[in-house]
Design an enzyme around this catalytic site. Structure first.
Site, short mmCIF file in Angstrom:
data_model
loop_
_atom_site.label_atom_id
_atom_site.label_comp_id
_atom_site.label_asym_id
_atom_site.label_seq_id
_atom_site.Cartn_x
_atom_site.Cartn_y
_atom_site.Cartn_z
N GLN A 11 0.82 -1.21 0.00
CA GLN A 11 0.00 0.00 0.00
C GLN A 11 0.85 1.27 0.00
O GLN A 11 0.67 2.16 -0.82
CB GLN A 11 -0.91 -0.01 1.23
CG GLN A 11 -1.75 1.24 1.41
CD GLN A 11 -2.78 1.10 2.51
OE1 GLN A 11 -3.97 1.15 2.25
NE2 GLN A 11 -2.33 0.93 3.74
N ILE A 36 14.04 -9.99 1.40
CA ILE A 36 14.85 -9.34 2.44
C ILE A 36 15.35 -10.32 3.49
O ILE A 36 16.27 -10.01 4.24
CB ILE A 36 14.09 -8.16 3.12
CG1 ILE A 36 12.85 -8.66 3.87
CG2 ILE A 36 13.75 -7.09 2.10
CD1 ILE A 36 12.22 -7.59 4.76
N ASP A 101 2.83 2.20 15.34
CA ASP A 101 2.34 2.54 16.67
C ASP A 101 2.23 1.30 17.57
O ASP A 101 2.13 1.42 18.80
CB ASP A 101 0.95 3.21 16.56
CG ASP A 101 -0.06 2.38 15.78
OD1 ASP A 101 0.34 1.72 14.80
OD2 ASP A 101 -1.25 2.39 16.13
N TYR A 124 3.42 -8.98 16.30
CA TYR A 124 3.72 -8.01 15.24
C TYR A 124 4.49 -6.82 15.81
O TYR A 124 5.54 -6.43 15.29
CB TYR A 124 2.41 -7.55 14.58
CG TYR A 124 2.58 -6.34 13.69
CD1 TYR A 124 3.28 -6.42 12.49
CD2 TYR A 124 2.03 -5.10 14.05
CE1 TYR A 124 3.45 -5.31 11.68
CE2 TYR A 124 2.19 -3.99 13.25
CZ TYR A 124 2.90 -4.09 12.07
OH TYR A 124 3.06 -2.97 11.27
#
Length: 282
Positions: A11, A36, A101, A124
């Site tokens: 996105q 990665i 956040d 996460y």
């Protein structure tokens, strides 16, 4: 500038490539071009392209699934970030890591400052925080950009989900006890462009100005788009998820102000701009 963007099919990555590609030499790499988690591949690709800046948006972002796929989340968000940071440092590239956040536990009564203690509660959040720590240790020219509640023209997001649900339902229930700051990808990209031109390294909290609950955000989406649907507030407990969400993930923008950057526009103004973009893309 010569800019390498990881996660270029995501996105945010797609908007970075689209917007910055008009005035910089931008290489947008998706997972097919750059895995990665493969240390050697990171080294080969980065040394071959030799960019001035790496904007690292590639991430494992399935927040609830991460509670089961802990190893994979850490492989991508921690080890993958470490692989990139090591080579970025070896070629002298600036390293801009997009964080979240979710590195905070959400128990603060005020908006979080950049130097507040991180205390992630979800897998996460923990994996993204581990990525931050690798960047801080391994890169001498880093920008860690924590952002929140991101939405844009590409991919799935809260704004699109609300508009799609409203097509088939008369009423919706939306959580009213989680607070944060929505962030429009276009505004975030334009800020990143200003930031990477500087040497004002460190941690930045970057979101559109203002704070709202998910319920208030949903109400604004329908008000601004002219969609008639009843939105009912509910509690986090009434809408259980696998991964814990921060109750308060609002972020202060102290580093933005301290380094002489302009604040991003208010979140509702940004929402209007996005809805216009969404309408024009049909």
């Amino acid at each position: 500038m010569k800019i390498l963007v990881t996660g270029a099919n995501g996105q945010l990555g797609r908007d970075i490539v689209k917007i910055l590609g008009t005035r910089h030499e931008v290489y947008g790499l998706g997972r097919e071009q750059l895995d990665i988690t493969n240390e050697k591949q990171c080294e080969n690709v980065l040394k071959d392209l030799n960019p001035d800046v790496i904007i690292h948006t590639a991430a494992y972002t399935a927040v609830d699934l991460a509670e089961k796929e802990t190893e994979l989340a850490f492989l991508v968000n921690a080890q993958g970030t470490k692989n990139l940071a090591i080579t970025a440092e070896s070629i002298g590239a600036k390293f801009c890591y997009i964080s979240t956040d979710y590195v905070f536990d959400g128990t603060a009564t005020n908006a979080y400052r950049e130097d507040d203690e991180a205390n992630p509660q979800s897998v996460y959040g923990k994996s993204k925080r581990a990525g931050e720590q690798h960047v801080q240790l391994l890169s001498s020219k880093f920008f860690i950009v924590r952002t929140s509640w991101v939405y844009g023209i590409y991919g799935a997001n809260f704004v699109k989900t609300m508009l799609n649900l409203a097509k088939s339902r008369d009423s919706l229930m939306v959580v009213n006890d989680q607070f944060g700051s929505p962030t429009y990808t276009v505004d975030l990209v334009l800020f990143l462009e200003k930031l990477i031109k500087t040497e004002q390294y460190g941690i930045f909290h970057v979101s559109n100005a203002g704070i709202c609950s998910w319920f208030k955000f949903a109400c604004a989406i329908f008000e601004e788009s002219g969609v008639k649907v009843q939105v009912n507030p509910c509690t986090t407990e009434e809408f259980p998820r696998s991964a814990p969400r921060p109750r308060n993930s609002a972020m202060q923008h102290e580093a933005i102000r301290a380094n002489g950057f302009d604040e991003m526009r208010p979140w509702r103004e940004a929402l209007k701009a996005f809805l216009k973009e969404l309408e024009e893309s049909k």
